[in-house]
Every structure is written in C-alpha cells, then in structure tokens.
Design a protein around this motif. Sequence first.
Motif, PDB file in Angstrom:
ATOM      1  N   GLY A 159       0.810  -1.204   0.000  1.00 38.02           N
ATOM      2  CA  GLY A 159       0.000   0.000   0.000  1.00 38.02           C
ATOM      3  C   GLY A 159       0.847   1.260   0.000  1.00 38.02           C
ATOM      4  N   PHE A 160       0.178   2.399   0.068  1.00 36.78           N
ATOM      5  CA  PHE A 160       0.848   3.694  -0.005  1.00 36.78           C
ATOM      6  C   PHE A 160       0.948   4.407   1.340  1.00 36.78           C
ATOM      7  CE2 PHE A 160       0.178   3.085  -4.465  1.00 36.78           C
ATOM      8  CZ  PHE A 160       1.099   3.897  -5.114  1.00 36.78           C
ATOM      9  N   THR A 161       0.377   3.823   2.388  1.00 35.42           N
ATOM     10  CA  THR A 161       0.331   4.546   3.657  1.00 35.42           C
ATOM     11  C   THR A 161       1.726   4.839   4.195  1.00 35.42           C
ATOM     12  OG1 THR A 161      -1.853   3.704   4.248  1.00 35.42           O
ATOM     13  CG2 THR A 161      -0.471   4.474   6.047  1.00 35.42           C
ATOM     14  N   GLY A 162       2.621   3.848   4.202  1.00 31.59           N
ATOM     15  CA  GLY A 162       3.974   4.084   4.679  1.00 31.59           C
ATOM     16  C   GLY A 162       4.665   5.201   3.912  1.00 31.59           C
ATOM     17  N   PRO A 163       4.718   5.120   2.580  1.00 28.66           N
ATOM     18  CA  PRO A 163       5.335   6.195   1.806  1.00 28.66           C
ATOM     19  C   PRO A 163       4.701   7.567   2.045  1.00 28.66           C
ATOM     20  CG  PRO A 163       5.132   4.229   0.455  1.00 28.66           C
ATOM     21  CD  PRO A 163       4.424   3.928   1.743  1.00 28.66           C
ATOM     22  N   LEU A 164       3.377   7.617   2.150  1.00 26.67           N
ATOM     23  CA  LEU A 164       2.714   8.902   2.392  1.00 26.67           C
ATOM     24  C   LEU A 164       2.988   9.426   3.797  1.00 26.67           C
ATOM     25  CD1 LEU A 164      -0.692   8.147   0.646  1.00 26.67           C
ATOM     26  CD2 LEU A 164       1.064   9.729  -0.154  1.00 26.67           C
ATOM     27  N   ASN A 165       3.269   8.523   4.731  1.00 30.17           N
ATOM     28  CA  ASN A 165       3.534   8.962   6.100  1.00 30.17           C
ATOM     29  C   ASN A 165       4.809   9.800   6.218  1.00 30.17           C
ATOM     30  OD1 ASN A 165       1.229   7.939   7.274  1.00 30.17           O
ATOM     31  ND2 ASN A 165       2.181   6.022   7.941  1.00 30.17           N
TER      32      ASN A 165
END
Length: 316
Positions: A222-228
């Motif tokens: 997913g993208f949550t880590g990168p967006l964090n």
Amino acid sequence: MEEIQHRTVDINGIKMHIAEKGQGPVVLLLHGFPELWYSWRHQILALARHGYRAVAPDLRGYGDSDAPSSIHSYSILLSVGDIIGLIDYLGVEQVFLVGHDWGAGIAWGVALFRPERVKAMVNLSVPFSPRDPSMKPIERYRAFFGDDLYICRFQEPGEMEAEIASAGVERALKKFFTSFGPGPLIIPKGTWLGDSNTPISLPSWLSEEDVKYFASRFEQKGFTGPLNYYRMINRDWELVAPWAGAEVKVPTRFIVGSKDSVYSSPGLKEYVHGATFKKFVPLLEEVVVIDGAGHFINQERPEDISTHIYEFIKKF
C-alpha cells in the motif's frame, strides 16, 4: 534483474530488503517517492562494473521492507537511523551516499547528523534545505501553492490512499511518474487520477513491465507508509531544531533536471546556484543541471547519472 542479489536484513527494529551487486567500496542508493530499490537498477549494474559494491534498500514502508503502521515511525531520525544501521550491518566505517527525492532528504540527514560515516555524496533533485524557524513547512507550502499541492493533499491520513485504491495502483503510479514537472504538482481532490478508461502514455524511459514491478510491491504494502513521510514533515521540522543553522560538511555533487518540478519551484534555481546553498553545504563541489530531464532523473537519464556518480566518487 537476475544479476542483482536480494536479501532481507534486521536493521533498527525493522526488516529491510536490500538489492546489491559488486565488490569494493560501498555505494548506498536511496530511492524516493513513489519508488523502490528498482529505481536504481541501472546504477547498480553500472557501479558494480566500475568496481563498487552498490546497495539499494527499499526504505521503510516500501517494497519488501517492513511498513510500521504509526505515522511517527517515519521520522527523519528513524530514517537516518535505518541507514546508519545498514552501514553498520555492511561492516564498513564509511560509504558513498546517493539519494533521490525523499532518499536525498534522508541522505542530507545522514550527512548532517553523522558526517563521519559518509565519504562523499551525490544527491538528486532535492537540495539541502536549512531550517526556517519562522513557519512550519506545511503552512509555508499552503501559503505558496494552496491546499491542492501534492504535499498538502497527502497530509490527511487515508484520503490519498482511498483515491489511489479507487483508480488502481498501476494508474496512480503512471500518473505520478508522468506528472512531476515542470511546475508544482497540483492534485485536485477526486479528479487528478482521471477516468480509468483514459490511458496514460508512458515516457520512453519507463516500460509497462517496469510499472508492473512497482505496482506489484505497492499492491502488497500500500501507499500509507510512503505517504507517512509527508505526514511527518512538520514533526520533522520540530525534531531537527537542535541542528538549526548546522552545515553539511561532506563532499557533495548535486544534480537536478531542468524540467524537474522541484527545480522550477519559486526561488529554487537562485538558491541552488547562489551563496546560501554553498554556505550550508560548504564542501559542495558542483551543481549539475541536466537539460531537458525531469524529476525521476536516475531512471530517465540512467547513463548520465551513473557517469556523474562514478566520476565524482572515484576521486575519494
């Protein structure tokens, strides 16, 4: 990429995936958003041919590395700690450090906090930014560019993830890879990713096979880590307060594309070519502008970037 070896190592409380090839002095290659170790596929092979051990991790939150759930797990201090832990794991005192985009930001942090671990550094796209005590970064971005600047749009947890999920990971990646420059990346709510029936043409440097590899990893994590990382920008500003005014004292070459959205930001050209950048990076040896190149410069101009890295680090 069968010639490149892969393994997972325990670093700083997470499992980190690294891709590597070659023997000799270590060159660490740190990717940006929305990327992976794979962004350095060309440089890994080129540097190995030149007698270096090229090592490219998936940063925390990306690819086959662990993705902690907490936003606070993506601070600049933890990210720098990951790289110092990786240097320790590799059993060397110093490395050559190369970063792009967020990877450049982390590389600047490593060089600022632990300069004794960096022999020399090549950073792409994102210059060192001295801390401005007068205003938090997100508020400054909003004041300059409005709420739809991509950095501002990434702030609300879950919002961008939902838009990406609705459009599909491959489409989102294609849109990101074709949108960073020139000019600021503006992402209007609900419309930026467009109609899924409308194809997005890829640039010559990025194949459908490349996109599918990136997508296979982002579909997994997913993208949550990168967006964090973006969601920690204001908190990072607070955390680095003890280093306000400090200089990066590592031999450095900075490279940017003339059509990079970062390079076209207001005042950025004057900054990187002026006295202030040199003041805060006193061992800056050269600023290289690659004409016609965009943001994803290590993929777009792989031979140029590989040559620039090698020609710089071979002097040390």
